[in-house]
Design an enzyme around this catalytic site. Structure first.
Site, PDB file in Angstrom:
ATOM      1  N   ALA A 228       1.409  -4.501   0.935  1.00 25.36           N
ATOM      2  CA  ALA A 228       1.519  -3.598  -0.210  1.00 25.36           C
ATOM      3  C   ALA A 228       1.701  -2.151   0.252  1.00 25.36           C
ATOM      4  CB  ALA A 228       0.299  -3.733  -1.113  1.00 25.36           C
TER       5      ALA A 228
ATOM      6  N   LEU B  69       5.099  -1.563   1.743  1.00 25.97           N
ATOM      7  CA  LEU B  69       6.126  -1.497   0.708  1.00 25.97           C
ATOM      8  C   LEU B  69       6.107  -0.139   0.015  1.00 25.97           C
ATOM      9  CD1 LEU B  69       8.258  -2.646  -1.240  1.00 25.97           C
ATOM     10  CD2 LEU B  69       6.364  -3.660  -2.536  1.00 25.97           C
ATOM     11  N   TYR B  70       4.938   0.291  -0.423  1.00 18.88           N
ATOM     12  CA  TYR B  70       4.849   1.558  -1.153  1.00 18.88           C
ATOM     13  C   TYR B  70       5.304   2.729  -0.284  1.00 18.88           C
ATOM     14  CZ  TYR B  70       1.970  -1.351  -4.211  1.00 18.88           C
ATOM     15  OH  TYR B  70       1.501  -2.357  -5.022  1.00 18.88           O
ATOM     16  N   ARG B  71       4.898   2.746   0.970  1.00 19.42           N
ATOM     17  CA  ARG B  71       5.313   3.834   1.870  1.00 19.42           C
ATOM     18  C   ARG B  71       6.829   3.810   2.076  1.00 19.42           C
ATOM     19  NH1 ARG B  71       1.293   7.184   1.117  1.00 19.42           N
ATOM     20  NH2 ARG B  71      -0.597   6.686   2.259  1.00 19.42           N
TER      21      ARG B  71
END
Length: 188
Positions: A153, A156-158
């Protein structure tokens, strides 16, 4: 899981509401949660579908749902908004650094992919489609803190350009620390 063709499909609020029991099952498997709160979660998700700017997408392989993402425009009357605002005020950050964000954001409420299908770009496709033409200047989300951001997660966000808004915040009623991440919209 072998390589499969994935289709992202936008859902209307009634479609989302109808599919909620199945979508919450995906959420519970992805998060490793028990099913003791399933009925409450379904009710909460259905209630979320009535908020301003609601948007939901699912990832399909044929007719099998492998993932879900949904969100809506931020609203000061919502619990999550009040919690984030409280956390930001108590963090010592200057109001001018976050007030503009809290006036105009899209809250990514949930993003979940079946455990066997994780790590294959489905989460990225869900978020990208969810935020496509989102009617806000920023996107915000919360995610449980993990040591050294060592999970799919956070990666992905970074990779999508999300940066820290608030770290190690404990929402009322939950002892786990969360990161609040945000990014300007639109996605590039």
């Amino acid at each position: 899981m072998e390589s499969v063709k994935i289709t992202i499909r936008r859902l209307s609020a009634p479609e989302f509401s109808m599919l909620c029991p199945h979508l919450v099952d995906i959420y519970e498997r992805a998060m490793g949660y028990s099913q003791e709160d399933t009925t409450r979660r379904i009710s909460t998700w259905r209630s979320d579908s009535r908020h301003r700017g609601f948007n939901a997408v699912i990832a399909l392989s044929g007719d099998i749902i492998l993932g879900v993402a949904y969100g809506h425009l931020g609203e000061p009357s919502r619990w999550w908004h009040r919690e984030v605002a409280t956390g930001l005020r108590s963090s010592g950050k200057k109001a001018e650094n976050y007030e503009a964000i809290l006036r105009d954001y899209f809250e990514i409420s949930e993003v979940h992919v079946e455990p066997a299908a994780q790590g294959r770009g489905i989460g990225r496709a869900l978020i990208t489609d969810l935020l496509y033409l989102a009617p806000a200047s920023y996107a915000l989300l919360s995610t449980p803190e993990v040591e050294a951001e060592d999970n799919l997660a956070f990666g992905l966000y970074r990779s999508l350009g999300f940066s820290d808004v608030l770290r190690n915040y404990c929402f009322y009623g939950d002892l786990r620390p969360f990161a609040i991440l945000g990014r300007p919209l639109p996605l590039s």
